[in-house]
Design a protein around this motif. Structure first.
Motif, mmCIF file in Angstrom:
data_model
loop_
_atom_site.group_PDB
_atom_site.id
_atom_site.type_symbol
_atom_site.label_atom_id
_atom_site.label_comp_id
_atom_site.label_asym_id
_atom_site.label_seq_id
_atom_site.Cartn_x
_atom_site.Cartn_y
_atom_site.Cartn_z
ATOM 1 N N PRO A 33 0.239 -0.807 0.077
ATOM 2 C CA PRO A 33 0.128 0.362 -0.181
ATOM 3 C C PRO A 33 1.041 1.063 0.186
ATOM 4 O O PRO A 33 1.806 1.396 0.481
ATOM 5 N N ALA A 34 0.254 2.119 -0.753
ATOM 6 C CA ALA A 34 1.205 3.807 -0.772
ATOM 7 C C ALA A 34 0.945 4.062 0.498
ATOM 8 O O ALA A 34 0.970 3.917 1.717
ATOM 9 N N ALA A 35 2.303 4.688 0.908
ATOM 10 C CA ALA A 35 2.994 5.321 2.024
ATOM 11 C C ALA A 35 1.557 6.706 2.366
ATOM 12 O O ALA A 35 1.667 6.858 1.805
ATOM 13 N N GLU A 36 1.248 6.913 3.633
ATOM 14 C CA GLU A 36 0.483 7.792 4.363
ATOM 15 C C GLU A 36 1.411 9.573 3.912
ATOM 16 O O GLU A 36 2.198 9.320 4.152
ATOM 17 N N PRO A 37 1.025 9.579 3.126
ATOM 18 C CA PRO A 37 1.547 11.497 3.213
ATOM 19 C C PRO A 37 1.342 12.401 4.601
ATOM 20 O O PRO A 37 0.958 11.955 4.954
ATOM 21 N N PRO A 38 2.368 13.256 4.549
ATOM 22 C CA PRO A 38 3.041 13.537 5.515
ATOM 23 C C PRO A 38 1.278 14.362 5.884
ATOM 24 O O PRO A 38 1.484 15.355 5.071
ATOM 25 N N ARG A 39 1.226 14.560 7.470
ATOM 26 C CA ARG A 39 -0.587 16.186 7.338
ATOM 27 C C ARG A 39 0.567 17.701 8.100
ATOM 28 O O ARG A 39 1.648 17.148 8.326
ATOM 29 N N ARG A 44 8.643 15.267 8.991
ATOM 30 C CA ARG A 44 8.411 14.506 8.260
ATOM 31 C C ARG A 44 9.136 13.088 9.622
ATOM 32 O O ARG A 44 8.789 11.641 9.208
#
Length: 58
Positions: A33-39, A44
């Motif tokens: 699964p794709a990594a979750e983008p930083p909030r 980071r």
């Protein structure tokens, strides 16, 4: 019906089962699964921004 050589028949059956198992085990795997983008608002690497202490004298 009587088989001439039951040992050969059982080996053929075992070989067919092994081939079926290998064919099933070699199925293509799902991609990771794709990594979750930083909030927004967070760094980071998880470290907080450095705070510079203020002094009253200039």
């Amino acid at each position: 019906m009587k088989l001439r050589n039951p040992l050969l028949a059982s080996l053929a059956l075992a070989g067919a089962g092994a081939l079926a198992y290998l064919a099933r085990a070699k199925r293509p795997q799902l991609p990771e699964p794709a990594a979750e983008p930083p909030r927004l608002g967070y760094s980071r690497n998880g470290s907080a921004p450095a705070v510079v202490p203020e002094t009253g004298a200039h």
